[in-house]
Design a protein around this motif. Structure first.
Motif, PDB file in Angstrom:
ATOM      1  N   PRO A 113     -10.603 -22.263 -14.347  1.00 49.75           N
ATOM      2  CA  PRO A 113     -11.273 -23.859 -13.830  1.00 49.75           C
ATOM      3  C   PRO A 113     -11.829 -23.728 -12.631  1.00 49.75           C
ATOM      4  O   PRO A 113     -12.689 -24.254 -12.238  1.00 49.75           O
ATOM      5  CB  PRO A 113     -10.414 -24.655 -14.432  1.00 49.75           C
ATOM      6  CG  PRO A 113      -9.481 -23.999 -15.538  1.00 49.75           C
ATOM      7  CD  PRO A 113      -9.314 -22.457 -14.898  1.00 49.75           C
ATOM      8  N   GLU A 114     -10.888 -23.347 -11.752  1.00 50.93           N
ATOM      9  CA  GLU A 114     -11.121 -23.385 -10.086  1.00 50.93           C
ATOM     10  C   GLU A 114     -12.372 -22.552  -9.995  1.00 50.93           C
ATOM     11  O   GLU A 114     -13.326 -22.951  -9.203  1.00 50.93           O
ATOM     12  CB  GLU A 114      -9.882 -23.067  -9.355  1.00 50.93           C
ATOM     13  CG  GLU A 114     -10.262 -22.884  -7.913  1.00 50.93           C
ATOM     14  CD  GLU A 114      -9.032 -22.411  -7.030  1.00 50.93           C
ATOM     15  OE1 GLU A 114      -9.269 -22.098  -5.834  1.00 50.93           O
ATOM     16  OE2 GLU A 114      -8.148 -22.368  -7.618  1.00 50.93           O
ATOM     17  N   ILE A 116     -14.815 -21.468 -12.049  1.00 55.56           N
ATOM     18  CA  ILE A 116     -16.004 -22.026 -12.546  1.00 55.56           C
ATOM     19  C   ILE A 116     -16.449 -23.366 -11.752  1.00 55.56           C
ATOM     20  O   ILE A 116     -17.807 -23.269 -11.371  1.00 55.56           O
ATOM     21  CB  ILE A 116     -15.607 -22.562 -14.051  1.00 55.56           C
ATOM     22  CG1 ILE A 116     -15.414 -21.456 -14.979  1.00 55.56           C
ATOM     23  CG2 ILE A 116     -16.896 -23.418 -14.607  1.00 55.56           C
ATOM     24  CD1 ILE A 116     -14.893 -21.741 -16.092  1.00 55.56           C
ATOM     25  N   GLU A 117     -15.634 -24.052 -11.302  1.00 52.91           N
ATOM     26  CA  GLU A 117     -15.957 -25.110 -10.305  1.00 52.91           C
ATOM     27  C   GLU A 117     -16.600 -24.719  -9.234  1.00 52.91           C
ATOM     28  O   GLU A 117     -17.726 -25.349  -8.673  1.00 52.91           O
ATOM     29  CB  GLU A 117     -14.680 -25.866 -10.087  1.00 52.91           C
ATOM     30  CG  GLU A 117     -15.135 -27.398  -9.201  1.00 52.91           C
ATOM     31  CD  GLU A 117     -13.806 -28.032  -9.023  1.00 52.91           C
ATOM     32  OE1 GLU A 117     -13.644 -28.926  -7.970  1.00 52.91           O
ATOM     33  OE2 GLU A 117     -12.884 -27.829  -9.498  1.00 52.91           O
ATOM     34  N   ASN A 118     -16.310 -23.605  -8.395  1.00 48.31           N
ATOM     35  CA  ASN A 118     -16.924 -22.947  -7.296  1.00 48.31           C
ATOM     36  C   ASN A 118     -17.998 -21.981  -7.652  1.00 48.31           C
ATOM     37  O   ASN A 118     -18.613 -21.437  -6.880  1.00 48.31           O
ATOM     38  CB  ASN A 118     -15.932 -22.488  -6.393  1.00 48.31           C
ATOM     39  CG  ASN A 118     -14.979 -23.299  -6.062  1.00 48.31           C
ATOM     40  OD1 ASN A 118     -15.020 -24.596  -5.526  1.00 48.31           O
ATOM     41  ND2 ASN A 118     -13.560 -23.014  -5.973  1.00 48.31           N
ATOM     42  N   GLY A 119     -18.399 -22.044  -8.789  1.00 49.22           N
ATOM     43  CA  GLY A 119     -19.514 -21.102  -9.271  1.00 49.22           C
ATOM     44  C   GLY A 119     -19.232 -19.498  -9.233  1.00 49.22           C
ATOM     45  O   GLY A 119     -20.038 -18.730  -8.863  1.00 49.22           O
TER      46      GLY A 119
END
Length: 236
Positions: A113-114, A116-119
């Motif tokens: 998740p981290e 993905i959140e940062n692309g």
């Protein structure tokens, strides 16, 4: 000759006193960690409660800055206590058979998740390898390495996998970050040493994660090293 002998005796006495004081400091921090964490944890809870009750935009921004400072302090304090506990010798390894695939799955569940959140992309390579290690400490090593890789990677991603090397296994964490210049490779495992962060921006870490990795690896009898190509990333 007599003067030199006296000076040498005094130097040894001063060194022994300094080492004794350092061990006492280390034991104190290790023993007091629980008592010291409690007020810090309470401060974080108070900041969160204040955030829920604040409606004024200026106050909200101030509370957010307080919460950020508390989080940074908690992170630094936890890392310092970890270092102290390792120096004090109160961390004991309990080696056993550790299947790597479930460990990798936990890393994917927690860090994807981290990423993905940062692309970014975060992937683990399925493996049937089993190693002999302390499961908790080995996972701590990998979590520090993955967190460090994600922190410095701006595009691309991070991959965790394992390779068999004869009777041994190499667990590898690859990233596509900026890489590390050759002159810094020997120092990245030192306490508080950070490449490219002279302003000591706390959002980019504290410079203790890799120091803890090296100390835990030494405790476990594992080797840890790094290879890098500037501009292309690293593999730990």
């Amino acid at each position: 000759s007599e003067a030199l002998a006296t000076q040498l005796k005094e130097t040894r006495a001063a060194r022994d006193a300094a080492e004794t004081a350092n061990r006492a400091k280390t034991r104190f921090l290790a023993a007091a960690s629980h008592d010291l964490r409690q007020p810090l944890h309470a401060l974080g809870l108070f900041a969160a409660r204040l955030s829920d009750r604040t409606r004024d935009p200026e106050d909200t921004a101030l509370v957010a800055r307080i919460a950020t400072s508390v989080a940074s302090l908690e992170s630094l304090f936890s890392a310092l206590l970890d270092i102290s506990r390792l120096e004090a010798g109160v961390v004991a390894a309990d080696a056993r058979a550790v299947a790597l695939d479930p460990l990798f799955a936990r890393l994917a569940n927690d860090f994807a998740p981290e990423a993905i959140e940062n692309g970014l992309r975060f992937a683990v390579v399925p493996t049937r390898c089993t190693v002999r290690s302390d499961p908790v400490l080995l996972e701590r090593i990998l979590r520090n390495l993955v967190a460090n890789a994600l922190r410095y990677t701006r595009e691309g991603g991070v991959v965790v996998g394992a390779r068999r090397r004869g009777t041994q296994v190499a667990i590898e964490v690859w990233d596509s970050g900026p890489g590390i210049a050759p002159e810094h490779l020997d120092r990245v495992f030192e306490e508080f040493y950070q490449v490219g962060n002279p302003e000591r921006d706390r959002t980019r870490g504290l410079g203790l994660g890799l120091a803890i990795v090296r100390r835990l690896a030494t405790l476990l009898g594992h080797e840890v090293d790094v290879a890098s190509r500037p501009g292309r990333g690293c593999v730990f």
